[in-house]
Motif scaffolding. Structure first.
Motif, PDB file in Angstrom:
ATOM      1  N   TRP A  24      18.814  36.257 -22.552  1.00  0.00           N
ATOM      2  CA  TRP A  24      17.554  35.708 -23.261  1.00  0.00           C
ATOM      3  C   TRP A  24      17.373  34.694 -23.392  1.00  0.00           C
ATOM      4  O   TRP A  24      17.579  32.834 -23.876  1.00  0.00           O
ATOM      5  N   ASP A  25      18.432  34.225 -25.034  1.00  0.00           N
ATOM      6  CA  ASP A  25      18.743  33.178 -25.210  1.00  0.00           C
ATOM      7  C   ASP A  25      19.492  31.948 -24.971  1.00  0.00           C
ATOM      8  O   ASP A  25      19.013  30.944 -25.229  1.00  0.00           O
ATOM      9  N   GLY A  26      20.288  32.111 -23.975  1.00  0.00           N
ATOM     10  CA  GLY A  26      20.879  31.309 -23.617  1.00  0.00           C
ATOM     11  C   GLY A  26      20.036  31.199 -22.201  1.00  0.00           C
ATOM     12  O   GLY A  26      20.589  29.833 -21.501  1.00  0.00           O
ATOM     13  N   ARG A  27      19.181  30.737 -22.024  1.00  0.00           N
ATOM     14  CA  ARG A  27      18.209  30.648 -19.991  1.00  0.00           C
ATOM     15  C   ARG A  27      18.541  29.042 -20.270  1.00  0.00           C
ATOM     16  O   ARG A  27      18.653  28.260 -19.631  1.00  0.00           O
ATOM     17  N   GLN A  28      17.689  28.392 -21.726  1.00  0.00           N
ATOM     18  CA  GLN A  28      17.485  26.573 -22.213  1.00  0.00           C
ATOM     19  C   GLN A  28      19.263  26.132 -21.631  1.00  0.00           C
ATOM     20  O   GLN A  28      19.509  25.198 -20.387  1.00  0.00           O
ATOM     21  N   ALA A  29      20.374  26.641 -22.486  1.00  0.00           N
ATOM     22  CA  ALA A  29      21.811  26.425 -22.149  1.00  0.00           C
ATOM     23  C   ALA A  29      21.929  26.711 -20.238  1.00  0.00           C
ATOM     24  O   ALA A  29      22.612  25.486 -20.148  1.00  0.00           O
ATOM     25  N   VAL A  30      21.946  27.320 -20.019  1.00  0.00           N
ATOM     26  CA  VAL A  30      22.861  28.088 -19.002  1.00  0.00           C
ATOM     27  C   VAL A  30      21.515  28.281 -17.481  1.00  0.00           C
ATOM     28  O   VAL A  30      22.338  26.615 -16.716  1.00  0.00           O
ATOM     29  N   PHE A  31      20.651  27.870 -17.931  1.00  0.00           N
ATOM     30  CA  PHE A  31      19.553  27.212 -16.477  1.00  0.00           C
ATOM     31  C   PHE A  31      18.605  26.324 -16.716  1.00  0.00           C
ATOM     32  O   PHE A  31      18.266  25.503 -15.924  1.00  0.00           O
ATOM     33  N   GLY A  32      18.147  25.833 -17.894  1.00  0.00           N
ATOM     34  CA  GLY A  32      17.704  23.752 -17.992  1.00  0.00           C
ATOM     35  C   GLY A  32      16.224  24.600 -18.478  1.00  0.00           C
ATOM     36  O   GLY A  32      15.546  24.179 -17.902  1.00  0.00           O
ATOM     37  N   ARG A  33      16.440  25.918 -18.746  1.00  0.00           N
ATOM     38  CA  ARG A  33      14.552  26.312 -18.450  1.00  0.00           C
ATOM     39  C   ARG A  33      14.015  27.829 -19.349  1.00  0.00           C
ATOM     40  O   ARG A  33      14.954  28.793 -18.612  1.00  0.00           O
ATOM     41  N   ALA A  34      13.748  27.858 -20.533  1.00  0.00           N
ATOM     42  CA  ALA A  34      13.922  28.949 -21.835  1.00  0.00           C
ATOM     43  C   ALA A  34      12.828  29.655 -21.391  1.00  0.00           C
ATOM     44  O   ALA A  34      13.130  30.246 -21.944  1.00  0.00           O
ATOM     45  N   ALA A 350      12.630  31.495 -12.233  1.00  0.00           N
ATOM     46  CA  ALA A 350      13.215  33.359 -12.407  1.00  0.00           C
ATOM     47  C   ALA A 350      14.293  32.404 -11.907  1.00  0.00           C
ATOM     48  O   ALA A 350      15.222  31.765 -11.429  1.00  0.00           O
ATOM     49  N   ALA A 351      15.707  33.457 -13.003  1.00  0.00           N
ATOM     50  CA  ALA A 351      16.387  33.120 -12.901  1.00  0.00           C
ATOM     51  C   ALA A 351      17.787  34.435 -12.372  1.00  0.00           C
ATOM     52  O   ALA A 351      17.883  35.192 -13.224  1.00  0.00           O
ATOM     53  N   PHE A 352      18.237  34.137 -11.683  1.00  0.00           N
ATOM     54  CA  PHE A 352      18.864  34.445 -11.224  1.00  0.00           C
ATOM     55  C   PHE A 352      20.641  34.327 -10.712  1.00  0.00           C
ATOM     56  O   PHE A 352      21.062  33.537 -11.292  1.00  0.00           O
ATOM     57  N   SER A 353      21.739  34.955 -11.132  1.00  0.00           N
ATOM     58  CA  SER A 353      22.913  34.507 -10.832  1.00  0.00           C
ATOM     59  C   SER A 353      22.715  34.202  -9.414  1.00  0.00           C
ATOM     60  O   SER A 353      22.649  34.856  -8.768  1.00  0.00           O
ATOM     61  N   GLY A 354      23.719  33.034  -9.509  1.00  0.00           N
ATOM     62  CA  GLY A 354      24.098  32.235  -8.486  1.00  0.00           C
ATOM     63  C   GLY A 354      25.159  33.334  -7.448  1.00  0.00           C
ATOM     64  O   GLY A 354      26.173  34.014  -8.000  1.00  0.00           O
ATOM     65  N   GLY A 355      25.019  33.388  -6.436  1.00  0.00           N
ATOM     66  CA  GLY A 355      25.948  33.902  -5.541  1.00  0.00           C
ATOM     67  C   GLY A 355      27.226  33.384  -5.372  1.00  0.00           C
ATOM     68  O   GLY A 355      28.064  34.128  -5.336  1.00  0.00           O
ATOM     69  N   MET A 356      27.814  32.045  -5.682  1.00  0.00           N
ATOM     70  CA  MET A 356      28.926  31.646  -6.166  1.00  0.00           C
ATOM     71  C   MET A 356      29.059  31.913  -7.628  1.00  0.00           C
ATOM     72  O   MET A 356      31.325  31.522  -7.487  1.00  0.00           O
ATOM     73  N   SER A 357      29.226  32.777  -8.458  1.00  0.00           N
ATOM     74  CA  SER A 357      29.245  33.162  -9.092  1.00  0.00           C
ATOM     75  C   SER A 357      30.665  34.512  -8.787  1.00  0.00           C
ATOM     76  O   SER A 357      31.730  34.742  -9.683  1.00  0.00           O
ATOM     77  N   PHE A 358      30.873  34.572  -7.533  1.00  0.00           N
ATOM     78  CA  PHE A 358      31.274  36.216  -7.269  1.00  0.00           C
ATOM     79  C   PHE A 358      32.173  35.497  -5.820  1.00  0.00           C
ATOM     80  O   PHE A 358      31.983  36.450  -5.460  1.00  0.00           O
ATOM     81  N   CYS A 359      32.673  34.724  -5.702  1.00  0.00           N
ATOM     82  CA  CYS A 359      33.692  33.679  -5.764  1.00  0.00           C
ATOM     83  C   CYS A 359      32.626  33.027  -4.170  1.00  0.00           C
ATOM     84  O   CYS A 359      31.884  32.791  -4.280  1.00  0.00           O
ATOM     85  N   GLU A 360      33.670  31.939  -3.552  1.00  0.00           N
ATOM     86  CA  GLU A 360      32.873  31.133  -2.564  1.00  0.00           C
ATOM     87  C   GLU A 360      32.313  31.929  -1.561  1.00  0.00           C
ATOM     88  O   GLU A 360      31.375  31.749  -1.368  1.00  0.00           O
ATOM     89  N   GLU A 361      32.761  33.225  -0.978  1.00  0.00           N
ATOM     90  CA  GLU A 361      32.308  34.345  -0.210  1.00  0.00           C
ATOM     91  C   GLU A 361      30.208  34.110  -1.128  1.00  0.00           C
ATOM     92  O   GLU A 361      29.874  35.264   0.341  1.00  0.00           O
ATOM     93  N   GLY A 362      30.283  34.171  -1.544  1.00  0.00           N
ATOM     94  CA  GLY A 362      29.021  34.548  -2.778  1.00  0.00           C
ATOM     95  C   GLY A 362      27.810  33.549  -1.936  1.00  0.00           C
ATOM     96  O   GLY A 362      26.570  33.632  -2.435  1.00  0.00           O
ATOM     97  N   ARG A 363      28.355  32.064  -0.981  1.00  0.00           N
ATOM     98  CA  ARG A 363      27.862  31.500  -1.007  1.00  0.00           C
ATOM     99  C   ARG A 363      26.261  31.450  -0.270  1.00  0.00           C
ATOM    100  O   ARG A 363      26.751  32.426   0.637  1.00  0.00           O
ATOM    101  N   GLY A 364      25.166  31.260  -0.784  1.00  0.00           N
ATOM    102  CA  GLY A 364      23.971  32.017  -0.154  1.00  0.00           C
ATOM    103  C   GLY A 364      22.809  33.256  -0.483  1.00  0.00           C
ATOM    104  O   GLY A 364      21.773  33.043   0.533  1.00  0.00           O
ATOM    105  N   PHE A 365      23.954  33.996  -1.435  1.00  0.00           N
ATOM    106  CA  PHE A 365      23.436  34.949  -1.905  1.00  0.00           C
ATOM    107  C   PHE A 365      22.437  34.911  -3.243  1.00  0.00           C
ATOM    108  O   PHE A 365      23.496  33.899  -4.258  1.00  0.00           O
ATOM    109  N   LEU A 366      22.131  35.279  -3.422  1.00  0.00           N
ATOM    110  CA  LEU A 366      21.498  35.679  -5.475  1.00  0.00           C
ATOM    111  C   LEU A 366      21.919  37.444  -5.682  1.00  0.00           C
ATOM    112  O   LEU A 366      21.738  38.416  -5.114  1.00  0.00           O
ATOM    113  N   ARG A 367      22.196  37.250  -6.426  1.00  0.00           N
ATOM    114  CA  ARG A 367      22.286  38.578  -7.667  1.00  0.00           C
ATOM    115  C   ARG A 367      20.953  38.644  -8.638  1.00  0.00           C
ATOM    116  O   ARG A 367      20.935  38.469  -9.683  1.00  0.00           O
ATOM    117  N   MET A 368      20.479  39.939  -8.286  1.00  0.00           N
ATOM    118  CA  MET A 368      19.423  40.242  -8.776  1.00  0.00           C
ATOM    119  C   MET A 368      19.604  41.729  -9.668  1.00  0.00           C
ATOM    120  O   MET A 368      20.166  42.050  -9.746  1.00  0.00           O
TER     121      MET A 368
END
Length: 391
Positions: A24-34, A350-368
Motif C-alpha cells: 500500500w505505501d509503496g504505490r507511489q514509488a512503484v506505480f506513480g500513483r498513490a 488499478a495496480a496489478f503485477s505486470g506479466g513480465m515480472s514473471f519472465c518474458e513469457e508473461g508479456r501481455g498478461f497481468l497478475r491479480m
C-alpha cells in the motif's frame, strides 16, 4: 468464530496505509500513483488469526528478546501440519529453518550445484526463480509451460531435452505462481521420474501449498519423489511475510547435511523469535480461519470470472486451482505491456503485477491478487472494464 463472522472480517479487511507496508505505501514509488487499488504484492489485506496476535502480544510483554532456543517442538508443528493438511509424513530431523522461501532458492542452488551448471525453471514463473539462477552464476534453462485448451501444462518433452543437455536442478513452483495450477500427482510423478532418470535434483517451492481451491488437492513433491527438497511456510498461508520464517524439507539425510554445511559456512540458520512463535501459533490454531478464508477466496474467484465474462470477454482467465493470484491474458487488446499497465494504473486506478515480472513469457498478461476485501477487487475490475471497453 462462525464462517459468517470470518467472512465479515474478510469483507472489512484492515487499513494498511501508513504502516510501512510495501503493498500500500509503496504505490507511489512503484506505480506513480498513490491511490491506485493495490492488487500486486502477494500478501493479504486480512488480519492473521487472533491466536497468532495473542501469542505475539504475550511474548512481547515479557520484555526480553534474546537469542531463542532451537526448540524441536517448533519443527514438530510444521511436520504435524504437513501430515494433517497434506498427508506428508516427515520428521523434525528432516527439516531446517530458513528466513524465507526466496532465500532458500538461492541456498539450494548454491549448496547443490556449481557455477555454470544448468538450472531449469518453468516460465511464466515467479520472478525470483530466474533471478536466483542468474545471481548465483548458474545458467538458465527455460522449460516454458504450455498453454493448452485444458489449461497450463508442463512441457515434459522439452524438460527431457534440457536434462539431456545437463540440467542439474529443476526449480518447481507448486502450486504454480502465477498461472494458479495445482499440479496433479501424475504430473509431479512424471517430472520427478525424468529428473531421477538423469540425476537432476528437484527443488520445490510449495509456499502456496495451503491455498487449494475446492476440487483441487496439493500433492507435496516429497510424496511422489522421495529425493526432493521442498520449501514450505506459514507466512503466506497466515499473512506473516514480515516475520521472515520458513522451513526446508529434505527427502534424504545427505541433502540435509549438505545444506546444513552450506548454512554454517555462510553464518546462516538462526531462527527468528517472533517468526517461529507466530508460525507455531498459526499451525496449532489457524485451521478454522484458513478453511473460512479458502471459501471466501473461492467466492471472490467466482465473482471475478462472472464480471470478466460479462464486461471483459476479451480477457482470458486461467482457472484458479491454487494460490490467491489470478493470471489474466490481456493479449487480445493488442496493447504493449507498458501501455497496458499505464492504462490500468492511471485510467482505471488499478495496480496489478505486470506479466513480465514473471519472465518474458508473461508479456501481455497481468497478475491479480484477490486476497483483499471482495469490494476492492470487483471495484478495480469494473473500472478496468470501462477503460478496456474503449479499445
Amino acid at each position: 468464530m462462525t464462517k459468517e463472522e470470518y467472512f465479515a472480517l474478510f469483507d472489512q479487511g484492515v487499513n494498511r496505509e501508513n504502516t510501512g507496508c510495501c503493498k500500500w505505501d509503496g504505490r507511489q514509488a512503484v506505480f506513480g500513483r498513490a491511490d491506485a487499488t493495490p492488487l500486486w504484492v502477494a500478501d493479504m489485506d486480512f488480519a492473521s488469526p487472533a491466536e497468532v496476535t495473542d501469542a505475539l502480544v504475550v511474548r512481547a510483554r515479557h520484555g526480553v528478546f534474546g537469542y531463542p532456543d532451537d526448540d524441536p517442538a517448533i519443527a514438530q508443528t510444521v511436520c504435524d501440519w504437513m501430515k494433517a493438511r497434506h498427508g506428508l509424513s516427515i520428521a523434525p530431523e528432516q527439516t531446517l529453518p530458513s528466513p524465507g522461501v526466496v532465500d532458500s532458492l538461492s541456498f539450494a542452488i548454491n549448496a547443490f550445484t556449481d557455477p555454470g551448471d544448468l538450472v531449469a525453471i518453468q516460465p511464466p514463473v515467479y520472478g525470483p526463480f530466474e533471478r536466483s539462477v542468474k545471481n548465483t552464476g548458474r545458467r538458465l534453462y527455460k522449460n516454458c509451460l504450455r498453454q493448452t485448451e485444458n489449461g497450463w501444462e508442463m512441457d515434459l518433452e522439452n524438460l527431457e531435452v534440457g536434462l539431456r543437455r545437463g540440467v542439474k536442478m529443476l526449480l518447481l513452483c507448486s502450486p504454480h505462481n502465477p498461472v494458479g495450477r495445482v499440479w496433479t500427482r501424475g504430473e509431479l510423478q512424471a517430472a520427478g521420474d525424468l529428473c531421477e532418470r538423469y540425476g537432476a535434483r528437484v527443488v520445490s517451492d510449495e509456499i502456496h501449498a495451503d491455498f487449494e481451491m475446492p476440487g483441487f488437492r496439493h500433492t507435496p513433491m516429497l510424496c511422489v519423489h522421495p529425493n526432493a527438497v521442498s520449501f514450505v511456510s506459514a507466512t503466506k498461508t497466515f499473512n506473516l511475510a514480515g516475520m521472515r520464517s520458513s522451513t526446508m524439507l529434505f527427502g534424504n539425510a545427505a541433502d540435509r547435511e549438505k545444506m546444513q554445511a552450506f548454512l554454517t559456512r555462510m553464518g546462516l540458520g538462526e531462527i527468528n523469535l517472533f517468526g517461529k512463535l507466530a508460525q507455531t501459533a498459526a499451525y496449532a490454531h489457524g485451521a478454522p480461519w484458513l478453511d473460512a478464508l479458502l471459501e471466501y477466496l473461492d467466492g471472490t474467484r467466482s465473482a471475478v470470472e462472472a464480471l470478466i465474462a460479462e464486461k471483459m470477454p476479451r480477457v482470458k482467465v486461467s482457472r484458479l486451482e491454487g494460490t490467491y493470484l489470478m493470471w489474466l491474458d490481456m493479449r487480445d487488446y493488442g496493447l504493449e505491456q507498458k501501455e497496458l499497465e499505464r492504462k490500468m494504473v492511471f485510467e482505471a486506478g488499478a495496480a496489478f503485477s505486470g506479466g513480465m515480472s514473471f519472465c518474458e513469457e508473461g508479456r501481455g498478461f497481468l497478475r491479480m491478487n484477490i486476497a483483499t476485501p471482495r469490494a476492492n477487487v470487483l471495484g478495480a475490475l469494473a473500472r478496468a472494464a470501462d477503460v478496456l471497453a474503449k479499445i
